[in-house]
Design a protein around this motif. Structure first.
Motif, mmCIF file in Angstrom:
data_model
loop_
_atom_site.group_PDB
_atom_site.id
_atom_site.type_symbol
_atom_site.label_atom_id
_atom_site.label_comp_id
_atom_site.label_asym_id
_atom_site.label_seq_id
_atom_site.Cartn_x
_atom_site.Cartn_y
_atom_site.Cartn_z
ATOM 1 N N GLN A 234 0.845 -1.183 0.000
ATOM 2 C CA GLN A 234 0.000 0.000 0.000
ATOM 3 C C GLN A 234 0.888 1.243 0.000
ATOM 4 O OE1 GLN A 234 -3.563 0.238 0.236
ATOM 5 N NE2 GLN A 234 -3.324 -1.867 -0.436
ATOM 6 N N ALA A 235 0.522 2.216 -0.800
ATOM 7 C CA ALA A 235 1.257 3.485 -0.813
ATOM 8 C C ALA A 235 0.941 4.268 0.460
ATOM 9 C CB ALA A 235 0.861 4.309 -2.040
ATOM 10 N N CYS A 236 1.896 5.050 0.912
ATOM 11 C CA CYS A 236 1.671 5.893 2.094
ATOM 12 C C CYS A 236 0.449 6.787 1.905
ATOM 13 C CB CYS A 236 2.902 6.762 2.363
ATOM 14 S SG CYS A 236 4.336 5.845 2.954
ATOM 15 N N SER A 237 0.222 7.217 0.690
ATOM 16 C CA SER A 237 -0.862 8.163 0.416
ATOM 17 C C SER A 237 -2.257 7.589 0.644
ATOM 18 C CB SER A 237 -0.749 8.695 -1.014
ATOM 19 O OG SER A 237 -0.843 7.627 -1.937
ATOM 20 N N VAL A 238 -2.412 6.273 0.710
ATOM 21 C CA VAL A 238 -3.742 5.696 0.930
ATOM 22 C C VAL A 238 -4.157 5.728 2.399
ATOM 23 C CG1 VAL A 238 -3.545 4.178 -1.083
ATOM 24 C CG2 VAL A 238 -3.070 3.266 1.183
ATOM 25 N N PHE A 239 -3.199 5.959 3.283
ATOM 26 C CA PHE A 239 -3.497 5.984 4.707
ATOM 27 C C PHE A 239 -3.911 7.390 5.115
ATOM 28 C CE2 PHE A 239 -0.613 2.488 4.034
ATOM 29 C CZ PHE A 239 -1.193 1.476 4.773
ATOM 30 N N GLU A 240 -5.115 7.507 5.618
ATOM 31 C CA GLU A 240 -5.618 8.795 6.069
ATOM 32 C C GLU A 240 -5.650 8.794 7.594
ATOM 33 O OE1 GLU A 240 -9.221 9.953 4.129
ATOM 34 O OE2 GLU A 240 -8.470 9.332 2.170
ATOM 35 N N LEU A 241 -4.497 9.065 8.171
ATOM 36 C CA LEU A 241 -4.413 9.103 9.626
ATOM 37 C C LEU A 241 -4.784 10.496 10.124
ATOM 38 C CD1 LEU A 241 -1.016 7.216 10.124
ATOM 39 C CD2 LEU A 241 -3.331 6.274 10.140
ATOM 40 N N PRO A 242 -5.423 10.577 11.283
ATOM 41 C CA PRO A 242 -5.858 11.874 11.818
ATOM 42 C C PRO A 242 -4.719 12.642 12.506
ATOM 43 C CG PRO A 242 -6.540 10.137 13.296
ATOM 44 C CD PRO A 242 -5.900 9.467 12.103
ATOM 45 N N VAL A 243 -3.573 12.698 11.829
ATOM 46 C CA VAL A 243 -2.401 13.420 12.333
ATOM 47 C C VAL A 243 -1.761 14.153 11.161
ATOM 48 C CG1 VAL A 243 -1.965 11.835 14.268
ATOM 49 C CG2 VAL A 243 -0.912 11.388 12.044
ATOM 50 N N SER A 244 -0.812 15.031 11.457
ATOM 51 C CA SER A 244 -0.151 15.798 10.404
ATOM 52 C C SER A 244 0.693 14.884 9.506
ATOM 53 C CB SER A 244 0.751 16.870 11.010
ATOM 54 O OG SER A 244 1.859 16.262 11.651
#
Length: 114
Positions: free
Chosen positions: A45-55
């Motif tokens: 998985q690309a980093c961009s697919v993770f929508e974490l609620p942090v900066s």
């Protein structure tokens, strides 16, 4: 550790992975979200697919902790940084640990949701 270049990322060799580093990496809720998502997907998985609620900088930090502890591997594919669990390495070193952590996460999520 593998010597880094401008487009390669430093990963510990299997024999360098330490239990306390893995447990530290898995102790953070944001990093557990990443590990759970990678385990569920089963593919890179690309980093961009993770929508974490942090900066973005905090997200980058979490991925670095996971990589440097030996929990995930990261490689560049073009401009994307792809992530995958080092499931085989973790299972060989710490049999059952990853599965137990993932099961406990699921049970906790169910318990807290209901």
């Amino acid at each position: 550790m593998t010597p880094p270049s401008s487009r390669s990322l430093d990963h510990p060799a299997r024999e360098q992975i330490r239990l306390e580093s893995v447990l530290h990496a898995l102790s953070d809720p944001m990093r557990l979200l990443v590990v759970r998502a990678l385990a569920e997907e089963g593919d890179e998985q690309a980093c961009s697919v993770f929508e974490l609620p942090v900066s973005k900088s905090t997200t980058t930090h979490h991925f670095r902790v996971l990589r440097e502890s030996g929990v995930i591997s990261q490689i560049y594919r073009g401009t994307a940084k792809m992530n995958s669990l080092r499931r085989d390495d973790l299972e060989a070193l710490f049999p059952g640990l990853l599965g137990s952590v993932l099961t406990a996460c699921s049970l906790q999520a169910e318990r807290l949701a209901g």
